[in-house]
Design an enzyme around this catalytic site. Structure first.
Site, PDB file in Angstrom:
ATOM      1  N   CYS A  12      -1.524  -1.786   6.761  1.00  0.00           N
ATOM      2  CA  CYS A  12      -2.121  -3.066   6.355  1.00  0.00           C
ATOM      3  C   CYS A  12      -1.460  -4.274   7.022  1.00  0.00           C
ATOM      4  O   CYS A  12      -1.885  -5.417   6.797  1.00  0.00           O
ATOM      5  CB  CYS A  12      -2.058  -3.218   4.846  1.00  0.00           C
ATOM      6  SG  CYS A  12      -0.391  -3.442   4.183  1.00  0.00           S
ATOM      7  N   ASP A  65      32.396  10.813  -0.785  1.00  0.00           N
ATOM      8  CA  ASP A  65      31.335  10.163  -0.017  1.00  0.00           C
ATOM      9  C   ASP A  65      30.028  10.315  -0.789  1.00  0.00           C
ATOM     10  O   ASP A  65      29.436  11.402  -0.821  1.00  0.00           O
ATOM     11  CB  ASP A  65      31.200  10.780   1.371  1.00  0.00           C
ATOM     12  CG  ASP A  65      30.279   9.969   2.270  1.00  0.00           C
ATOM     13  OD1 ASP A  65      29.213   9.542   1.794  1.00  0.00           O
ATOM     14  OD2 ASP A  65      30.626   9.754   3.441  1.00  0.00           O
ATOM     15  N   HIS A  92      31.039   2.659   8.472  1.00  0.00           N
ATOM     16  CA  HIS A  92      30.722   3.510   7.336  1.00  0.00           C
ATOM     17  C   HIS A  92      31.578   3.034   6.164  1.00  0.00           C
ATOM     18  O   HIS A  92      32.598   2.363   6.352  1.00  0.00           O
ATOM     19  CB  HIS A  92      30.971   4.987   7.642  1.00  0.00           C
ATOM     20  CG  HIS A  92      30.411   5.912   6.597  1.00  0.00           C
ATOM     21  ND1 HIS A  92      29.152   5.756   6.069  1.00  0.00           N
ATOM     22  CD2 HIS A  92      30.952   6.996   5.964  1.00  0.00           C
ATOM     23  CE1 HIS A  92      28.929   6.707   5.172  1.00  0.00           C
ATOM     24  NE2 HIS A  92      30.011   7.459   5.090  1.00  0.00           N
ATOM     25  N   CYS A  98       0.802  -1.232   0.000  1.00  0.00           N
ATOM     26  CA  CYS A  98       0.000   0.000   0.000  1.00  0.00           C
ATOM     27  C   CYS A  98       0.831   1.277   0.000  1.00  0.00           C
ATOM     28  O   CYS A  98       0.271   2.372  -0.116  1.00  0.00           O
ATOM     29  CB  CYS A  98      -0.958   0.000   1.202  1.00  0.00           C
ATOM     30  SG  CYS A  98      -0.120   0.108   2.802  1.00  0.00           S
ATOM     31  N   CYS A 147       3.998  -3.184   7.856  1.00  0.00           N
ATOM     32  CA  CYS A 147       3.285  -1.961   7.497  1.00  0.00           C
ATOM     33  C   CYS A 147       2.433  -1.467   8.661  1.00  0.00           C
ATOM     34  O   CYS A 147       1.728  -2.250   9.323  1.00  0.00           O
ATOM     35  CB  CYS A 147       2.406  -2.220   6.275  1.00  0.00           C
ATOM     36  SG  CYS A 147       1.477  -0.761   5.743  1.00  0.00           S
ATOM     37  N   CYS A 177      24.544   3.222   3.539  1.00  0.00           N
ATOM     38  CA  CYS A 177      25.889   3.598   3.110  1.00  0.00           C
ATOM     39  C   CYS A 177      26.635   2.458   2.423  1.00  0.00           C
ATOM     40  O   CYS A 177      27.389   2.688   1.475  1.00  0.00           O
ATOM     41  CB  CYS A 177      26.697   4.146   4.282  1.00  0.00           C
ATOM     42  SG  CYS A 177      26.920   3.012   5.663  1.00  0.00           S
TER      43      CYS A 177
END
Length: 626
Positions: free
Chosen positions: A135, A202, A185, A103, A132, A158
């Site tokens: 729903c 980056d 990272h 949805c 969800c 990332c």
């Protein structure tokens, strides 16, 4: 600091293991990962998704704005890489929690799931599940490792961003590395032949060549940063810190000696089968890189560096990772703004070339509505040219109506100077149509097209607001003659890379000058070296957003000695821009004062309590005609 380093190394001997097994376990999978970037099929799939001509044009225009109309191949490649980075930022989607597949509403985390065969095929061994809120159906978010799949899905965090972007860099021939930060990272490094060194990029943040971003901006407590490429693995941690003694105290997986041995062994495996000449070249480059990192570590002023906290990911997630930074309003600002050459002669040519067009409306006794119609016709032509391939721009004008025939037969000759200002020309085609095509350097056309489009919009707006259209109307703000150009610009500060000081004079709405600390006072100077000029008027235009950053109070000053002494030319207080991209025109009574430098001192923005910044869409200075 040296003593702190020695103590950290001594402490490391007691807490770190002499066994490099854990370090190998962390690095080895990425060695296999980067080899995917060498696959021709993956590279071709990546290239097919990139608007190459558009990025080439943007790269060349960015160089032209610096006065470089004949860049070398190296300079073009560097500029294209930056445009690739900015495009990737706009085209890839960050995922906090995916929207519901059923949805489209918001979801919340519901644990982990087992990968489906179709997901495992592309390295999606980790699958996050989301329920969800509306729903209650489950949406799967497989964390794909295969960049081929990421080129298709164009979403992730990332890990996916850096993985996919590094493939794009390799697809366009850049020497690239995937950079692994053990504090969770990932980003990219590319070798810049312009700089003669490796450059940090980056993709999540669209930030380049700012390796201190994580320590200074995000407030990360770094430990290990390892660059992985097809030809080896490299400990590049020291490039990303100015607190090496503190970083050393956190490097407790293994000793420095064992780490060096592990990386050397993996690199040796990567280079099996390399020729002796290639090995020699790589070893020399390795030595040069380590020497450069040492020089950078000891030379840069850490205290004056201003960098932002993390921007990618939602706020709560960034705070939970302690990557929000100390100041949410911080940015890639520069308080030591350099003197910048202003490439804006084309703006003045466009403004001057609009005058014959506007005067022709008087000569032909056109009504205001008819004049606006003619301007809109020409604007449609310019839009068609803008949207065509920049190296072969061409469009044709059909005389299929009485209005079009009138435009071609009666009005087009008056647009000759404007076409010349755009490095364009009109020709009669074999089929009787009039064709508009390139007459010179396509980059000059690319540079000037957005200026004329904004100029036409401004002229149409001013015509519509003109009560009595006639000869008296052919003055500011409708007619913009004798705009001062080809100067140099200096400001109290600027926003890098998109809010630099020269953006105030480039004649286009989409750019702006932004002073990160200018809300309570800042300045910008435009200096001309060719002759002394009398300022008779100036225009300011509001920027694209954030009305609270609009200037409200300011003083305009002139100098006849290049900026050693200043004289007040105009003062304005409590000014208010009602809309975005609104131009305000101000007449100046300088009583014949001649100047070769002009300074605008902005005293206050519209809401100093709401922002620390000042921003301005454009500044145009007009001299008395000689």
């Amino acid at each position: 600091m040296l003593q702190a380093e020695e103590e950290a190394l001594m402490f490391q001997q007691y807490i770190a293991s002499d066994n490099g097994a854990e370090m190998k376990r962390k690095i080895r999978p990425y060695v296999e990962q980067v080899l995917m970037y060498e696959d021709p099929k993956r590279q071709e799939a990546a290239r097919k998704t990139v608007p190459v001509l558009e990025l080439e044009e943007k790269a060349l225009v960015s160089l032209a704005k610096e006065g470089n109309f004949k860049p070398s191949k190296t300079e073009q490649d560097h500029a294209f890489l930056l445009q690739l980075l900015f495009w990737f930022k706009q085209s890839f989607r960050w995922v906090n929690a995916p929207p519901c597949d059923s949805c489209g509403n918001q979801t919340i985390s519901d644990g982990m799931g087992s990968p489906l065969p179709s997901e495992a095929l592309f390295g999606g061994s980790r699958v996050e599940l989301y329920r969800c809120n509306s729903c209650s159906k489950i949406t799967r978010f497989p964390r794909y490792n295969d960049p081929l799949k990421l080129v298709e899905t164009r979403k992730g965090r990332c890990g996916e961003w850096a993985n996919c972007f590094t493939l794009y860099c390799r697809a366009f021939g850049y020497e690239s590395r995937l950079v692994l930060d053990f504090t969770d990272h990932v980003w990219t490094e590319c070798f810049s032949h312009c700089f003669g060194r490796w450059m940090h990029l980056d993709p999540c943040e669209a930030i380049f060549d700012n390796p201190l971003l994580y320590e200074k901006g995000w407030d990360k407590k770094l430990n290990y940063i390892i660059a992985i490429a097809k030809d080896g693995v490299y400990d590049v941690t020291k490039r990303y810190t100015r607190k090496w003694h503190e970083v050393l105290s956190r490097r407790n997986i293994t000793t420095e000696a064992v780490l060096s041995a592990v990386l050397a062994n993996i690199t040796k495996d990567c280079r099996k089968g390399f020729t002796s000449q290639l090995l020699s070249t790589l070893e020399e480059r390795d030595r040069n890189e380590m020497e450069a990192i040492e020089r950078e570590y000891h030379s840069k002023d850490y205290a004056s560096t201003s960098l932002p906290g993390r921007r990618s990911g939602d706020k709560e997630w960034r705070i939970s990772r302690s990557e929000f930074g100390s100041n949410d309003n911080c940015s890639l600002s520069s308080s030591s703004c350099p003197v910048r050459r202003c490439i804006d002669e084309h703006v003045t040519r466009v403004y001057n070339a609009l005058y014959p067009v506007l005067y022709s409306f008087i000569l032909n006794s056109l009504s205001k509505s008819r004049a606006v119609e003619i301007l809109k016709m020409f604007k449609r032509i310019v839009v068609e040219l803008r949207d065509s391939p920049f190296r072969t721009r061409k469009t044709s004008i059909k005389s299929d109506s009485s209005s079009a025939k009138f435009f071609v037969d009666q009005m087009l000759p008056f647009f000759g100077e404007l076409l010349k200002a755009l490095s364009l020309k009109s020709e009669l085609g074999t089929d009787g149509r009039v064709e508009i095509c390139l007459a010179g350097d396509p980059v000059k056309t690319s540079l000037a097209l957005p200026v004329v489009l904004d100029g036409l919009d401004d002229a149409i707006h001013n015509f519509n607001n003109c009560d009595n259209f006639g000869k008296d109307s052919l003055s500011l703000p409708l007619v913009k003659l004798n705009r001062i150009c080809s100067g140099s610009v200096l400001a109290s500060g600027e926003e890098l890379p998109f809010g630099i000081a020269t953006s105030a004079f480039d004649g286009i709405q989409e750019s702006k000058w932004e002073e990160p600390n200018g809300a309570r006072g800042c300045w910008i100077i435009y200096k001309v070296d060719n002759k002394l000029q009398e300022l008779v008027a100036y225009e300011l235009m509001s920027a694209n957003e954030a009305p609270e950053r609009d200037p409200m109070d300011w003083v305009v000053e002139g100098s006849n000695d290049g900026g050693s002494s200043w004289h007040v030319l105009d003062e304005q207080f409590s000014q208010r821009f009602e809309t975005r991209f609104q131009r305000k025109t101000f007449k100046v009574n300088s009583a014949g004062l001649l100047s070769n430098a002009f300074r605008l001192r902005f005293l206050k923005v519209r809401d100093v309590e709401a922002t620390s910044r000042l921003q301005l869409g454009s500044i145009d200075l007009y001299a008395r005609s000689s």
